[in-house]
Write an enzyme that holds these catalytic residues in place. Structure first.
Site, PDB file in Angstrom:
ATOM      1  N   LYS A 162       0.837  -1.202   0.000  1.00 10.59           N
ATOM      2  CA  LYS A 162       0.000   0.000   0.000  1.00 10.59           C
ATOM      3  C   LYS A 162       0.869   1.248   0.000  1.00 10.59           C
ATOM      4  O   LYS A 162       0.974   1.963   0.992  1.00 10.59           O
ATOM      5  CB  LYS A 162      -0.948  -0.021   1.211  1.00 10.59           C
ATOM      6  CG  LYS A 162      -2.244  -0.746   0.893  1.00 10.59           C
ATOM      7  CD  LYS A 162      -3.205  -0.720   2.033  1.00 10.59           C
ATOM      8  CE  LYS A 162      -4.239   0.366   1.909  1.00 10.59           C
ATOM      9  NZ  LYS A 162      -5.270   0.142   0.917  1.00 10.59           N
TER      10      LYS A 162
HETATM   11  C1  LIG Z   1      -5.951  -0.976  -4.813  1.00  6.68           C
HETATM   12  C2  LIG Z   1      -6.619  -1.744  -3.732  1.00  6.68           C
HETATM   13  N1  LIG Z   1      -6.946  -3.023  -3.962  1.00  6.68           N
HETATM   14  C3  LIG Z   1      -7.559  -3.766  -3.008  1.00  6.68           C
HETATM   15  C4  LIG Z   1      -7.891  -3.222  -1.781  1.00  6.68           C
HETATM   16  C5  LIG Z   1      -8.549  -4.081  -0.755  1.00  6.68           C
HETATM   17  O1  LIG Z   1      -7.604  -4.409   0.239  1.00  6.68           O
HETATM   18  P1  LIG Z   1      -8.039  -4.654   1.744  1.00  6.68           P
HETATM   19  O2  LIG Z   1      -9.117  -5.670   1.699  1.00  6.68           O
HETATM   20  O3  LIG Z   1      -6.831  -5.189   2.411  1.00  6.68           O
HETATM   21  O4  LIG Z   1      -8.509  -3.366   2.284  1.00  6.68           O
HETATM   22  C6  LIG Z   1      -7.567  -1.898  -1.489  1.00  6.68           C
HETATM   23  C7  LIG Z   1      -7.844  -1.256  -0.214  1.00  6.68           C
HETATM   24  O5  LIG Z   1      -8.854  -1.340   0.387  1.00  6.68           O
HETATM   25  C8  LIG Z   1      -6.915  -1.137  -2.495  1.00  6.68           C
HETATM   26  O6  LIG Z   1      -6.585   0.136  -2.270  1.00  6.68           O
END
Ligand SMILES: Cc1ncc(COP(=O)(O)O)c(C=O)c1O
Length: 318
Positions: A162
């Protein structure tokens, strides 16, 4: 807590008053190029008068992995950050669904240059909280398009972590989609296969099977995605992780986004092709209900996923 912001945030080892947490303007810019963050939801349980943080451990482990990936110093452990977040949520008297936002960036300016050093770069961490009402079970649906922007890829800017900078790619795709009259884009990866949404993973249902791209298809290693795979298997729904073609979305029975902010968000059309009969489908509904009960600490079979913060009791009105 005042109406506009919480009383406290956490910054480099201390809980500090919101108004006192400022940085000099020269720190902006390069310091945030490798900045990494987490988005964590905590859910209020009315019956228990308790706030439950969903999958805190998994989020903090990913936070540390993102720091490692970006060659940042890792000064706080998962256990320390767990305690910090519980303390912050208590101090801010959070008695509603609340988003928790830990951010790690390079302090002291010159962040871009320092990234090339062999020493892990000195890192600052802030953690903030803000109210974020869940939209689970609210029947909020979205119309999607396939974006003309390609999802960033592992050898360019790894979507696995992230990194704040990754979201420029998401922003470009989202702006294009909304200017063209859609609620959201779906991005394809460099191979032309379905990757994910701008801030969420994607799942589809075909002939009763729940299908989602694998973690090497240019997606974030999503914690919600992993949780839903487990919930689906517990509900005897067959789950397959495989490459998805764009046109499969046009003929799918159900499609939905999943993520911390997206939670479970049904997609009811893709490029104006109605998904199924153009409404939320039955498997999506079952998963949304199961997810809702797990995150709020109602389904005790998933108690291991939720961290109670020990919310302060409400002060009775005079
Ligand atoms: C680009 C992206 N993909 C997928 C997700 C989902 O990830 P998570 O379930 O860990 O929040 C997120 C964030 O929520 C994201 O920013």
């Amino acid at each position: 807590m005042s109406a506009s912001h919480p009383r406290y945030l956490w910054w480099n080892g201390k809980r500090v008053a919101w108004e006192g947490a400022t940085v000099h303007v020269t720190q902006l810019g390069w310091a945030t190029v490798p900045a990494i963050f987490e988005g964590i939801m905590s859910y209020w349980n009315d019956a228990q008068e308790e706030l439950f943080v969903f999958r805190l451990d998994a989020h903090l482990q990913r936070f540390l992995r993102s720091q490692k990936m970006m060659r940042m110093a890792r000064d706080y452990s998962v256990a320390q950050l767990t305690e910090v977040i519980a303390d912050l949520l208590r101090a801010n008297e959070c008695r509603q669904d609340t988003y928790v936002y830990p951010l790690a960036f390079l302090g002291g300016g010159g962040g871009f240059r320092r990234l090339s050093s062999t020493e892990p770069a000195a890192t600052e961490i802030t953690i903030t909280t803000r109210p974020s009402p869940s939209h689970l079970l609210q029947r909020e649906w979205k119309h999607a398009c396939i974006s003309s922007w390609t999802r960033i890829s592992d050898n360019v800017m790894p979507p696995r972590v992230k990194n704040l900078s990754n979201y420029r790619n998401s922003q470009l795709a989202s702006a294009e989609a909304s200017m063209n009259g859609y609620d959201t884009p779906i991005l394809l990866n460099a191979q032309g296969k379905v990757a994910e949404g701008p801030g969420a993973c994607i799942m589809m249902v075909r002939d009763g099977q729940l299908i989602t791209p694998g973690v090497t298809e240019s997606i974030l290693e999503s914690i919600t995605r992993a949780s839903l795979i487990e919930l689906a298997r517990d509900l005897d729904i067959e789950v397959v992780e495989r490459t998805i073609d764009r046109t499969e979305l046009y003929i799918a029975d159900e499609v939905f986004f999943c993520g911390t902010a997206a939670e479970v968000t049904p997609i009811v059309s893709v490029d104006r092709y109605p998904v199924g009969d153009g409404e939320q489908g039955p498997i999506t509904s079952r998963l949304e209900r199961a997810f809702h009960d797990a995150v709020r600490g109602k389904d005790r079979r998933y108690a291991r996923w939720v961290t109670p913060v020990g919310a302060p009791k409400a002060v009775p009105a005079d």
